[in-house]
Structures are given as C-alpha cells and as structure tokens.
Design a protein around this motif. Sequence first.
Motif, PDB file in Angstrom:
ATOM      1  N   GLY A  50       1.050  -1.269  -0.091  1.00 56.47           N
ATOM      2  CA  GLY A  50       0.044   0.382   0.026  1.00 56.47           C
ATOM      3  C   GLY A  50       0.545   1.500   0.043  1.00 56.47           C
ATOM      4  O   GLY A  50       0.188   2.270   0.563  1.00 56.47           O
ATOM      5  N   ALA A  51       2.287   1.248  -0.338  1.00 54.19           N
ATOM      6  CA  ALA A  51       2.756   2.568  -0.143  1.00 54.19           C
ATOM      7  C   ALA A  51       3.253   2.865  -1.883  1.00 54.19           C
ATOM      8  O   ALA A  51       3.800   3.750  -1.760  1.00 54.19           O
ATOM      9  N   CYS A  52       2.978   1.889  -3.094  1.00 49.10           N
ATOM     10  CA  CYS A  52       3.053   2.858  -4.216  1.00 49.10           C
ATOM     11  C   CYS A  52       1.840   2.728  -4.852  1.00 49.10           C
ATOM     12  O   CYS A  52       1.201   1.724  -4.998  1.00 49.10           O
ATOM     13  N   LEU A  53       1.799   3.133  -6.082  1.00 45.92           N
ATOM     14  CA  LEU A  53       0.971   2.970  -6.957  1.00 45.92           C
ATOM     15  C   LEU A  53       0.789   1.671  -8.380  1.00 45.92           C
ATOM     16  O   LEU A  53       2.169   2.039  -8.420  1.00 45.92           O
ATOM     17  N   PRO A  54       0.510   1.314  -8.434  1.00 48.92           N
ATOM     18  CA  PRO A  54       0.555   0.304 -10.264  1.00 48.92           C
ATOM     19  C   PRO A  54       1.561   1.176 -11.335  1.00 48.92           C
ATOM     20  O   PRO A  54       0.617   2.382 -10.762  1.00 48.92           O
ATOM     21  N   ALA A  55       1.790   0.408 -11.198  1.00 47.88           N
ATOM     22  CA  ALA A  55       2.570   1.365 -12.611  1.00 47.88           C
ATOM     23  C   ALA A  55       2.278   1.329 -14.059  1.00 47.88           C
ATOM     24  O   ALA A  55       2.084   0.197 -14.330  1.00 47.88           O
ATOM     25  N   GLN A  56       1.532   2.149 -15.153  1.00 49.34           N
ATOM     26  CA  GLN A  56       1.728   2.090 -16.148  1.00 49.34           C
ATOM     27  C   GLN A  56       1.575   3.771 -16.453  1.00 49.34           C
ATOM     28  O   GLN A  56       1.700   4.574 -15.984  1.00 49.34           O
ATOM     29  N   ILE A  57       1.020   3.095 -17.867  1.00 47.33           N
ATOM     30  CA  ILE A  57       1.876   4.595 -18.733  1.00 47.33           C
ATOM     31  C   ILE A  57       0.705   5.770 -18.331  1.00 47.33           C
ATOM     32  O   ILE A  57      -0.744   6.212 -17.849  1.00 47.33           O
ATOM     33  N   ALA A  58       1.402   6.915 -18.479  1.00 49.52           N
ATOM     34  CA  ALA A  58       0.644   8.620 -17.857  1.00 49.52           C
ATOM     35  C   ALA A  58       1.098   9.180 -18.918  1.00 49.52           C
ATOM     36  O   ALA A  58       2.409   9.480 -18.312  1.00 49.52           O
ATOM     37  N   TRP A  59       1.229   9.607 -19.336  1.00 46.81           N
ATOM     38  CA  TRP A  59       1.122  11.597 -19.408  1.00 46.81           C
ATOM     39  C   TRP A  59       0.209  12.647 -19.631  1.00 46.81           C
ATOM     40  O   TRP A  59      -0.851  12.366 -20.160  1.00 46.81           O
ATOM     41  N   ALA A  60       0.674  13.626 -20.530  1.00 45.54           N
ATOM     42  CA  ALA A  60      -0.625  14.741 -20.807  1.00 45.54           C
ATOM     43  C   ALA A  60      -0.797  14.555 -22.231  1.00 45.54           C
ATOM     44  O   ALA A  60      -0.392  14.359 -23.416  1.00 45.54           O
ATOM     45  N   GLY A  61      -2.202  14.223 -22.249  1.00 44.79           N
ATOM     46  CA  GLY A  61      -3.247  13.860 -23.684  1.00 44.79           C
ATOM     47  C   GLY A  61      -2.728  12.526 -23.405  1.00 44.79           C
ATOM     48  O   GLY A  61      -3.699  12.126 -25.072  1.00 44.79           O
ATOM     49  N   VAL A  62      -2.601  10.872 -23.008  1.00 42.98           N
ATOM     50  CA  VAL A  62      -2.957  10.870 -23.001  1.00 42.98           C
ATOM     51  C   VAL A  62      -3.866   9.751 -23.486  1.00 42.98           C
ATOM     52  O   VAL A  62      -5.034  10.401 -22.810  1.00 42.98           O
ATOM     53  N   THR A  63      -3.989   8.917 -25.034  1.00 45.33           N
ATOM     54  CA  THR A  63      -5.577   8.641 -25.243  1.00 45.33           C
ATOM     55  C   THR A  63      -5.114   6.868 -25.344  1.00 45.33           C
ATOM     56  O   THR A  63      -4.496   5.983 -24.841  1.00 45.33           O
ATOM     57  N   ALA A  64      -6.593   6.814 -25.101  1.00 49.13           N
ATOM     58  CA  ALA A  64      -7.457   5.310 -25.022  1.00 49.13           C
ATOM     59  C   ALA A  64      -6.501   4.473 -26.193  1.00 49.13           C
ATOM     60  O   ALA A  64      -5.726   3.186 -25.810  1.00 49.13           O
ATOM     61  N   ALA A  65      -6.334   5.121 -27.138  1.00 45.26           N
ATOM     62  CA  ALA A  65      -5.285   4.276 -28.027  1.00 45.26           C
ATOM     63  C   ALA A  65      -3.955   3.645 -27.854  1.00 45.26           C
ATOM     64  O   ALA A  65      -3.246   3.331 -27.966  1.00 45.26           O
ATOM     65  N   ASP A  66      -3.149   5.360 -27.438  1.00 48.16           N
ATOM     66  CA  ASP A  66      -1.777   5.093 -26.454  1.00 48.16           C
ATOM     67  C   ASP A  66      -2.372   3.316 -25.697  1.00 48.16           C
ATOM     68  O   ASP A  66      -0.637   2.886 -25.690  1.00 48.16           O
ATOM     69  N   HIS A  67      -3.051   3.479 -25.152  1.00 45.33           N
ATOM     70  CA  HIS A  67      -3.319   2.245 -23.848  1.00 45.33           C
ATOM     71  C   HIS A  67      -3.345   1.637 -24.393  1.00 45.33           C
ATOM     72  O   HIS A  67      -2.152   0.210 -24.278  1.00 45.33           O
ATOM     73  N   GLN A  68      -3.589   1.177 -25.836  1.00 42.31           N
ATOM     74  CA  GLN A  68      -3.983  -0.481 -27.063  1.00 42.31           C
ATOM     75  C   GLN A  68      -2.251  -0.439 -26.831  1.00 42.31           C
ATOM     76  O   GLN A  68      -2.170  -1.605 -27.089  1.00 42.31           O
ATOM     77  N   VAL A  69      -1.550   1.237 -27.451  1.00 41.42           N
ATOM     78  CA  VAL A  69       0.052   0.022 -27.860  1.00 41.42           C
ATOM     79  C   VAL A  69       0.686  -0.043 -27.258  1.00 41.42           C
ATOM     80  O   VAL A  69       1.462  -0.625 -26.777  1.00 41.42           O
ATOM     81  N   TYR A  70       0.710   0.884 -25.703  1.00 41.51           N
ATOM     82  CA  TYR A  70       2.162   1.175 -24.558  1.00 41.51           C
ATOM     83  C   TYR A  70       1.670   0.135 -23.472  1.00 41.51           C
ATOM     84  O   TYR A  70       2.902  -0.017 -22.421  1.00 41.51           O
ATOM     85  N   ASP A  71       0.685  -0.064 -23.453  1.00 34.92           N
ATOM     86  CA  ASP A  71       0.838  -0.993 -22.385  1.00 34.92           C
ATOM     87  C   ASP A  71       0.828  -2.385 -22.404  1.00 34.92           C
ATOM     88  O   ASP A  71       1.796  -2.511 -20.995  1.00 34.92           O
ATOM     89  N   GLU A  72       1.352  -2.942 -23.443  1.00 26.22           N
ATOM     90  CA  GLU A  72       1.850  -3.610 -23.222  1.00 26.22           C
ATOM     91  C   GLU A  72       3.503  -4.285 -22.972  1.00 26.22           C
ATOM     92  O   GLU A  72       4.133  -5.015 -22.002  1.00 26.22           O
TER      93      GLU A  72
END
Length: 245
Positions: A50-72
Amino acid sequence: MVRIPAGTFRMGSEDGEPDEKPLHDVRVAAFEMDATEVTSGAYGACVVAGACLPAQIAWAGVTAADHQVYDEFCNDERADRRSHPVNCVDWAMADAYCRWAHKRLPTEEEWEYAARGPEGRSFPWGNAPPSPEVVNGCGDECASEMRTRGQQLKSLYAGSDHWPFTSPVAKYPANPFGLYDMAGNVWEWTASRYCPYGTASCDDARRVARGGSWQVVDWTMLRGADRSPYDPSTRNTSIGFRCAR
C-alpha cells in the motif's frame, strides 16, 4: 547494494550536448547504490504493502489508443517480467518506493560518478561504442518488433541483443563498481532538477533521467554524461529507477 567510495571526477562533456557543459570537477561523498534497477517484482511488493501506486503509462494527453499500443510494454504485474526493471513510473512513484525501502533516489552527480567512475569513462563499460554484448538498446530484434506495431525505428547496432523490449536486470556485464544496466534497459530517474551546471538556484520543475533505454537508437544517449529532462509526472515504457543511500 554496492558501496561507491568517495571520489572526484570531471562531470559533463565538452563533446556532448550543450547541457553537458561546462566540464567541471565534482567531489562525491561515499554512498551506496542498488546494483540493479528496481525490478517489477520488488516494486510489486511495495504496491501490495500500500505504499506505491501500480505502474502504468500516463502523460499529458494520453489516449485510449496510446494504452492499446503501450500497455503491453509496462512490466508491473506481469508474472513473466518480475525480474525485469519496473517501468511506467513517474518521479513521485520512484521517490515513494525508495523511501519505503529506507533509501532515496541518487543525485545526478552520484549517478554519473557511479556510471563513469573517477576516470570518466564515456560508457559504463568503457569508451568503445555500444554493442549487443554490453547493453540492451534497440537492436535488430527491437526495430523489427516495433515495425510490426507501426513504428519505424533504425537499429542502434547491427545484430540482436536478444531482448526486443526490456531484459531481466543484470543480463549484461557490470561496470567496474559492480553496477548493472547503467546504460540501456530503462532510463533512471534521479533526485535532481534539470538545471544548468553551476546554477545556484533553479525553478525548472523537470527532473533528470540518466542512462538511456531499450528504445534508444542514438548511441549518444547511452553516454554517462547524457542528461534527459522529463516532466516528473511522466510515466512511459522506457523510464524506471534505482535507489541509493
């Protein structure tokens, strides 16, 4: 962790980017640094606590399409990548993990000294150009995989380093201090703001990342003197960290 003895080195480079100048002497007190980048498995223990947040992409303007490409490419919570470096973490997340582990992020000066040593090597392994035997950059296998995803990348070097994305930590030779992956695999957050050398005060909110990553196709970014500024809220697939104390 690896004990780094106190020493003096010439920080920066007269042959590199403008932000690496001027070349200047820096005295570094003795400290300890993680031998490897923090792994996905180690970071996951902090999330469970409970001391850290899950790691996932995030930046200004990130889109659903970005998640589809980069989450893997994010290693967190992937059972087959627990020995790979954690990525997709912003500066505050890296800082939180190090504090949870009773450590801290290294300063820019500490990081460069640990990578280059008192002799000022160009790269952690020496002064020879990068090759697939010494670093995980974007080799032929990476460029090929990225082309299948619509990204046209040239290879950093001829040949394959056998890891199209991140590799498990410590797969390549350690530098003379005994530190692994001080170039390639993932960029590493430092504690330092992106300020001109010699500046007494600086209001630049960006933080310096060091070392290059698996996506690097320009060998100059793998040099120990290279400085890369990032908005501290950036979480992308090529940034991770290691801790010091």
